[in-house]
Every structure is written in C-alpha cells, then in structure tokens.
Motif scaffolding. Structure first.
Motif, PDB file in Angstrom:
ATOM      1  N   GLU A   1      -3.166  10.696  -5.404  1.00 48.24           N
ATOM      2  CA  GLU A   1      -2.244  10.927  -4.287  1.00 48.24           C
ATOM      3  C   GLU A   1      -0.958  10.120  -4.421  1.00 48.24           C
ATOM      4  OE1 GLU A   1      -2.129  10.440   0.589  1.00 48.24           O
ATOM      5  OE2 GLU A   1      -4.020  10.238  -0.483  1.00 48.24           O
ATOM      6  N   SER A   2      -1.043   9.006  -5.140  1.00 49.79           N
ATOM      7  CA  SER A   2       0.126   8.124  -5.221  1.00 49.79           C
ATOM      8  C   SER A   2       1.129   8.563  -6.281  1.00 49.79           C
ATOM      9  CB  SER A   2      -0.322   6.693  -5.530  1.00 49.79           C
ATOM     10  OG  SER A   2      -0.745   6.583  -6.882  1.00 49.79           O
TER      11      SER A   2
ATOM     12  N   THR B   1       1.815  14.901 -12.356  1.00 47.83           N
ATOM     13  CA  THR B   1       1.835  15.631 -11.089  1.00 47.83           C
ATOM     14  C   THR B   1       1.894  17.140 -11.296  1.00 47.83           C
ATOM     15  OG1 THR B   1       4.255  15.457 -10.959  1.00 47.83           O
ATOM     16  CG2 THR B   1       2.963  13.744  -9.844  1.00 47.83           C
ATOM     17  N   ASN B   2       2.273  17.565 -12.504  1.00 50.94           N
ATOM     18  CA  ASN B   2       2.358  18.995 -12.826  1.00 50.94           C
ATOM     19  C   ASN B   2       3.334  19.749 -11.922  1.00 50.94           C
ATOM     20  OD1 ASN B   2       0.416  18.950 -14.955  1.00 50.94           O
ATOM     21  ND2 ASN B   2      -1.213  18.863 -13.420  1.00 50.94           N
ATOM     22  N   LEU B   3       4.364  19.054 -11.444  1.00 47.05           N
ATOM     23  CA  LEU B   3       5.398  19.696 -10.640  1.00 47.05           C
ATOM     24  C   LEU B   3       6.593  19.961 -11.550  1.00 47.05           C
ATOM     25  CD1 LEU B   3       5.139  17.528  -7.394  1.00 47.05           C
ATOM     26  CD2 LEU B   3       4.253  19.829  -7.761  1.00 47.05           C
TER      27      LEU B   3
ATOM     28  N   ALA C   1       7.834  -2.677  -6.829  1.00 45.84           N
ATOM     29  CA  ALA C   1       7.028  -1.462  -6.682  1.00 45.84           C
ATOM     30  C   ALA C   1       6.380  -1.080  -8.007  1.00 45.84           C
ATOM     31  CB  ALA C   1       7.894  -0.318  -6.165  1.00 45.84           C
ATOM     32  N   ALA C   2       7.145  -1.186  -9.099  1.00 43.93           N
ATOM     33  CA  ALA C   2       6.604  -0.831 -10.414  1.00 43.93           C
ATOM     34  C   ALA C   2       5.388  -1.687 -10.749  1.00 43.93           C
ATOM     35  CB  ALA C   2       7.685  -0.996 -11.479  1.00 43.93           C
ATOM     36  N   ASN C   3       5.438  -2.971 -10.371  1.00 46.79           N
ATOM     37  CA  ASN C   3       4.293  -3.855 -10.613  1.00 46.79           C
ATOM     38  C   ASN C   3       3.133  -3.543  -9.674  1.00 46.79           C
ATOM     39  OD1 ASN C   3       5.518  -5.342 -12.684  1.00 46.79           O
ATOM     40  ND2 ASN C   3       6.553  -6.680 -11.232  1.00 46.79           N
ATOM     41  N   GLU C   4       3.465  -3.281  -8.414  1.00 40.07           N
ATOM     42  CA  GLU C   4       2.425  -3.014  -7.416  1.00 40.07           C
ATOM     43  C   GLU C   4       1.701  -1.701  -7.699  1.00 40.07           C
ATOM     44  OE1 GLU C   4       1.454  -4.645  -4.570  1.00 40.07           O
ATOM     45  OE2 GLU C   4       2.943  -6.225  -4.319  1.00 40.07           O
ATOM     46  N   PHE C   5       2.389  -0.772  -8.355  1.00 42.50           N
ATOM     47  CA  PHE C   5       1.798   0.539  -8.617  1.00 42.50           C
ATOM     48  C   PHE C   5       0.591   0.462  -9.546  1.00 42.50           C
ATOM     49  CE2 PHE C   5       5.793   3.142  -7.568  1.00 42.50           C
ATOM     50  CZ  PHE C   5       5.234   3.609  -6.396  1.00 42.50           C
ATOM     51  N   ASP C   6       0.494  -0.620 -10.311  1.00 45.29           N
ATOM     52  CA  ASP C   6      -0.583  -0.713 -11.300  1.00 45.29           C
ATOM     53  C   ASP C   6      -1.954  -0.500 -10.676  1.00 45.29           C
ATOM     54  OD1 ASP C   6       1.182  -1.105 -13.329  1.00 45.29           O
ATOM     55  OD2 ASP C   6       0.961  -3.282 -13.406  1.00 45.29           O
ATOM     56  N   LYS C   7      -2.148  -1.017  -9.475  1.00 46.22           N
ATOM     57  CA  LYS C   7      -3.468  -0.900  -8.854  1.00 46.22           C
ATOM     58  C   LYS C   7      -3.757   0.522  -8.384  1.00 46.22           C
ATOM     59  CE  LYS C   7      -1.810  -2.547  -4.335  1.00 46.22           C
ATOM     60  NZ  LYS C   7      -1.009  -3.697  -4.067  1.00 46.22           N
ATOM     61  N   TYR C   8      -2.713   1.368  -8.340  1.00 43.99           N
ATOM     62  CA  TYR C   8      -2.892   2.761  -7.932  1.00 43.99           C
ATOM     63  C   TYR C   8      -2.886   3.709  -9.131  1.00 43.99           C
ATOM     64  CZ  TYR C   8      -2.408   1.668  -2.980  1.00 43.99           C
ATOM     65  OH  TYR C   8      -2.619   1.186  -1.714  1.00 43.99           O
TER      66      TYR C   8
ATOM     67  N   TYR D   1       0.864  -1.172   0.000  1.00 47.63           N
ATOM     68  CA  TYR D   1       0.000   0.000   0.000  1.00 47.63           C
ATOM     69  C   TYR D   1       0.908   1.230   0.000  1.00 47.63           C
ATOM     70  CZ  TYR D   1      -3.460  -3.523   1.083  1.00 47.63           C
ATOM     71  OH  TYR D   1      -4.257  -4.635   1.014  1.00 47.63           O
ATOM     72  N   LEU D   2       0.327   2.412   0.072  1.00 45.23           N
ATOM     73  CA  LEU D   2       1.150   3.621  -0.019  1.00 45.23           C
ATOM     74  C   LEU D   2       2.237   3.649   1.052  1.00 45.23           C
ATOM     75  CD1 LEU D   2      -1.318   6.526  -0.907  1.00 45.23           C
ATOM     76  CD2 LEU D   2       0.150   5.184  -2.406  1.00 45.23           C
ATOM     77  N   TYR D   3       1.933   3.096   2.215  1.00 47.88           N
ATOM     78  CA  TYR D   3       2.945   3.098   3.281  1.00 47.88           C
ATOM     79  C   TYR D   3       4.206   2.367   2.834  1.00 47.88           C
ATOM     80  CZ  TYR D   3       5.327   2.381   7.694  1.00 47.88           C
ATOM     81  OH  TYR D   3       6.276   2.376   8.688  1.00 47.88           O
ATOM     82  N   GLU D   4       4.038   1.217   2.177  1.00 44.07           N
ATOM     83  CA  GLU D   4       5.205   0.438   1.748  1.00 44.07           C
ATOM     84  C   GLU D   4       5.999   1.174   0.664  1.00 44.07           C
ATOM     85  OE1 GLU D   4       3.210  -1.738   4.369  1.00 44.07           O
ATOM     86  OE2 GLU D   4       2.192  -1.185   2.494  1.00 44.07           O
ATOM     87  N   PHE D   5       5.301   1.859  -0.241  1.00 48.74           N
ATOM     88  CA  PHE D   5       6.012   2.638  -1.263  1.00 48.74           C
ATOM     89  C   PHE D   5       6.821   3.764  -0.618  1.00 48.74           C
ATOM     90  CE2 PHE D   5       2.110   1.353  -3.823  1.00 48.74           C
ATOM     91  CZ  PHE D   5       2.752   0.297  -4.435  1.00 48.74           C
ATOM     92  N   LYS D   6       6.198   4.450   0.332  1.00 49.20           N
ATOM     93  CA  LYS D   6       6.902   5.532   1.028  1.00 49.20           C
ATOM     94  C   LYS D   6       8.086   4.976   1.816  1.00 49.20           C
ATOM     95  CE  LYS D   6       2.773   8.442   1.663  1.00 49.20           C
ATOM     96  NZ  LYS D   6       1.821   8.986   2.672  1.00 49.20           N
ATOM     97  N   LEU D   7       7.868   3.835   2.446  1.00 47.74           N
ATOM     98  CA  LEU D   7       8.933   3.226   3.250  1.00 47.74           C
ATOM     99  C   LEU D   7      10.136   2.893   2.379  1.00 47.74           C
ATOM    100  CD1 LEU D   7       9.309   2.187   6.258  1.00 47.74           C
ATOM    101  CD2 LEU D   7       8.879  -0.083   5.319  1.00 47.74           C
ATOM    102  N   LEU D   8       9.884   2.275   1.233  1.00 43.01           N
ATOM    103  CA  LEU D   8      10.984   1.944   0.331  1.00 43.01           C
ATOM    104  C   LEU D   8      11.725   3.204  -0.098  1.00 43.01           C
ATOM    105  CD1 LEU D   8      12.632   0.067  -1.455  1.00 43.01           C
ATOM    106  CD2 LEU D   8      10.801   0.168  -3.168  1.00 43.01           C
ATOM    107  N   ASN D   9      10.979   4.237  -0.460  1.00 41.44           N
ATOM    108  CA  ASN D   9      11.619   5.478  -0.896  1.00 41.44           C
ATOM    109  C   ASN D   9      12.466   6.090   0.223  1.00 41.44           C
ATOM    110  OD1 ASN D   9      12.045   7.387  -3.008  1.00 41.44           O
ATOM    111  ND2 ASN D   9      10.657   8.803  -1.980  1.00 41.44           N
ATOM    112  N   ASN D  10      11.941   6.060   1.448  1.00 40.17           N
ATOM    113  CA  ASN D  10      12.664   6.637   2.582  1.00 40.17           C
ATOM    114  C   ASN D  10      13.958   5.895   2.888  1.00 40.17           C
ATOM    115  OD1 ASN D  10      10.779   8.659   3.065  1.00 40.17           O
ATOM    116  ND2 ASN D  10       9.598   7.432   4.507  1.00 40.17           N
ATOM    117  N   PHE D  11      13.960   4.575   2.642  1.00 38.82           N
ATOM    118  CA  PHE D  11      15.112   3.761   3.037  1.00 38.82           C
ATOM    119  C   PHE D  11      15.976   3.319   1.863  1.00 38.82           C
ATOM    120  CE2 PHE D  11      12.570   3.455   6.868  1.00 38.82           C
ATOM    121  CZ  PHE D  11      13.531   3.468   7.873  1.00 38.82           C
ATOM    122  N   LEU D  12      15.761   3.897   0.695  1.00 37.91           N
ATOM    123  CA  LEU D  12      16.583   3.525  -0.460  1.00 37.91           C
ATOM    124  C   LEU D  12      18.068   3.701  -0.182  1.00 37.91           C
ATOM    125  CD1 LEU D  12      14.739   4.891  -3.633  1.00 37.91           C
ATOM    126  CD2 LEU D  12      15.257   2.506  -3.097  1.00 37.91           C
ATOM    127  N   PHE D  13      18.406   4.737   0.569  1.00 37.13           N
ATOM    128  CA  PHE D  13      19.824   5.026   0.805  1.00 37.13           C
ATOM    129  C   PHE D  13      20.504   3.956   1.662  1.00 37.13           C
ATOM    130  CE2 PHE D  13      17.839   6.877   4.528  1.00 37.13           C
ATOM    131  CZ  PHE D  13      18.774   6.744   5.548  1.00 37.13           C
TER     132      PHE D  13
END
Length: 289
Positions: free
Chosen positions: A189-190, A228-230, A177-184, A151-163
């Motif tokens: 927000e994701s 995201t238009n950022l 993550a790339a595969n799991e993202f399909d459902k989002y 879920y979003l928590y796991e994606f955020k967790l991976l991003n936070n701990f990549l280093f």
C-alpha cells in the motif's frame, strides 16, 4: 465499533459457515458471540478472520460504514477535487468545516486538512484566513519534526504539503522520508505514496536546477513505479529521469526522452504531455523546441 455483524454478513454472503471461518482462529461459539456483538476478539484474530474472508481491514470498515468513506478521507478528497476544479468557494467551505471539526474533536488531522484548504487558496491567489504559504509550512514542519517514527500518515502529509515548503526543507524531509520508507519495503500500500513523494521532491529539486539531488530522488522513485504497475506514473517518472540525465550530461541522446513523450501523446494524456513538454523546454531548450 462492533464489526461482528458486518463479518457475519460477509461470511454468509460467501457461503462460509461459522465452523470453517473459526477453525484455527477461535472457537465457533466465540465467533458466534462476536457476530452477535457480545464479544470482541483481539486484533490478531480479527486479521486472521479477514484473511480467510479475503478482505482487507480498510474494505471491512468501508462495508461497515455502509459503503461510506471515513469523514477525514471524504473531506480530503472533496478538498482536492474542489481545488482541481478551481471551485474556491467549496475549498473555503471545506476548509472551515475541517477547522470546526478540529475544534470539536481536537483531532490534528482535521487541522491539517484546514491548513491544506488554506494552502490551496493561497496557491491560487485566493488568500483567506492564512495569507502566506510560509505560515502553513511553519505549522507542518514542527509536526513532522516532532514525530519520532513516521507512518503512512506522515508520508502522505509531507506529499500533500510539499508545495508549501522551500526546496531546502523539501529535500531535508525527503531524505528523512527515504530513510523511513525502509521499514515499509514490503508493504504494498505504501509504494504508490513513496513513488509520488520521491518523484514530487525530485521535481522541486529540478526547478532549482539541483539536478544531482533530483537524480537521487528519481532513482528512489523509478523502481517503485515499476512495482506499482501504473503506466502513467512510470512514464512520467522516466521523462523526469531522462531530463535530469541530459542536464547532468550523463547521456547525450534524447531519443529515449522523446519516445516517452510520444507514448504519452499516443495514450492521449495530452495535459500531461504538454506540461512535460514545457518542463523539457525549460531545462533543455536546445533539445526540445
């Protein structure tokens, strides 16, 4: 958590009467009971009420908590801010606070925040209770492997701990993550989370000169940057994309790369401009001097 009184405050501030808000969702009497803290509707009805009020659940909780962020989010933001400012005593203190909260509540998210704080200290050579990033990775990897559906928590967790991960592990979890993202795919927000994660994994691949794998993740990140238009995220991703294409000899001209760098300079994102210049010099010494 009784959200009804907060719903009432929002409803009255918008000048909506109970009959209008309740229409098609629940009886007016049940809405009255909900607002009085004597009845709690199902989640589906709560979401319909919020939709009528043009309010997200996150904003409702924010208002309900007197404009205060949830404790975990506040601690996370405080950790990141302290690390970015090199305030290592604060990082250590926040890390210890998260550890204490974990021991008191057994909420795993607090333990992850403790590990994040310890990771920042190691990253900046201020080792504390944990001495090596591999020890932190050894805690995070089993958690990610043990979750059947992310879920979003796991994606955020991976991003936070990549280093804390080596490149092989980063690629492994990035592919999942790339595969799991399909459902989002349609969950707005994701998109920022996805874009940052894919881009960050691509930079890890690039550092290892694994340009093919870097290109794979950048191709995931680019369309998300569009959605995201950022502007900054899009330009930064495009710089990495152009560097990767040039390294792979998929194109010869560096004109687009230089134009993106110039945009960053014109927008006065000087720290990012200089950091990306260093990336270009490292990978394309004959192109960027």
């Amino acid at each position: 958590m009784f959200l009804g009184p907060t719903i009432k405050q929002i409803r009255t501030s918008k000048g909506i009467n109970q009959s209008i808000l309740a229409d098609g969702i629940m009886s007016r009497s049940n809405l009255s009971r909900f607002e009085g803290g004597k009845y709690y509707p199902g989640y589906d009805k709560l979401i319909l009420l919020l939709d009528k009020l043009e309010l997200s659940l996150e904003e409702l909780l924010f208002l309900h908590n007197d404009y205060a962020q949830p404790v975990k989010r506040t601690l996370h933001l405080s950790l990141v801010e302290a690390a970015n400012r090199y305030e290592f005593d604060k990082v250590r203190a926040f890390s210890y606070e998260c550890r204490s909260l974990y021991r008191a509540t057994q909420t795993e998210a607090y333990y992850h925040l403790y590990l994040l704080g310890q990771g920042y200290l190691i990253r900046y050579q201020r080792e504390d209770e944990i001495r090596h990033l591999s020890e932190i990775a050894g805690e995070i990897k089993p958690y990610l492997l043990g979750v059947d559906k992310w879920y979003l928590y796991e994606f955020k967790l991976l991003n936070n701990f990549l280093f804390t991960l080596n490149s092989s592990d980063a690629i492994f979890f990035g592919l999942r993550a790339a595969n799991e993202f399909d459902k989002y795919h349609d969950f707005a927000e994701s998109r920022t989370i996805q874009q940052h994660l894919m881009k960050n994994i691509s930079t890890i691949c690039m550092k290892e000169h694994n340009y093919e794998q870097s290109l794979f993740f950048l191709k995931k990140a680019l369309p998300l940057a569009d959605k995201t238009n950022l502007l900054y995220d899009k330009i930064e991703t495009l710089v990495y994309y152009e560097v990767t294409l040039l390294c792979l000899k998929h194109k010869e001209s560096s004109a687009e790369l230089m134009s993106y760098l110039n945009i960053l300079r014109q927008l006065e994102f000087m720290d990012s401009y200089e950091a990306l210049q260093q990336v270009c010099r490292r990978h394309l010494p004959d192109v960027v001097h």
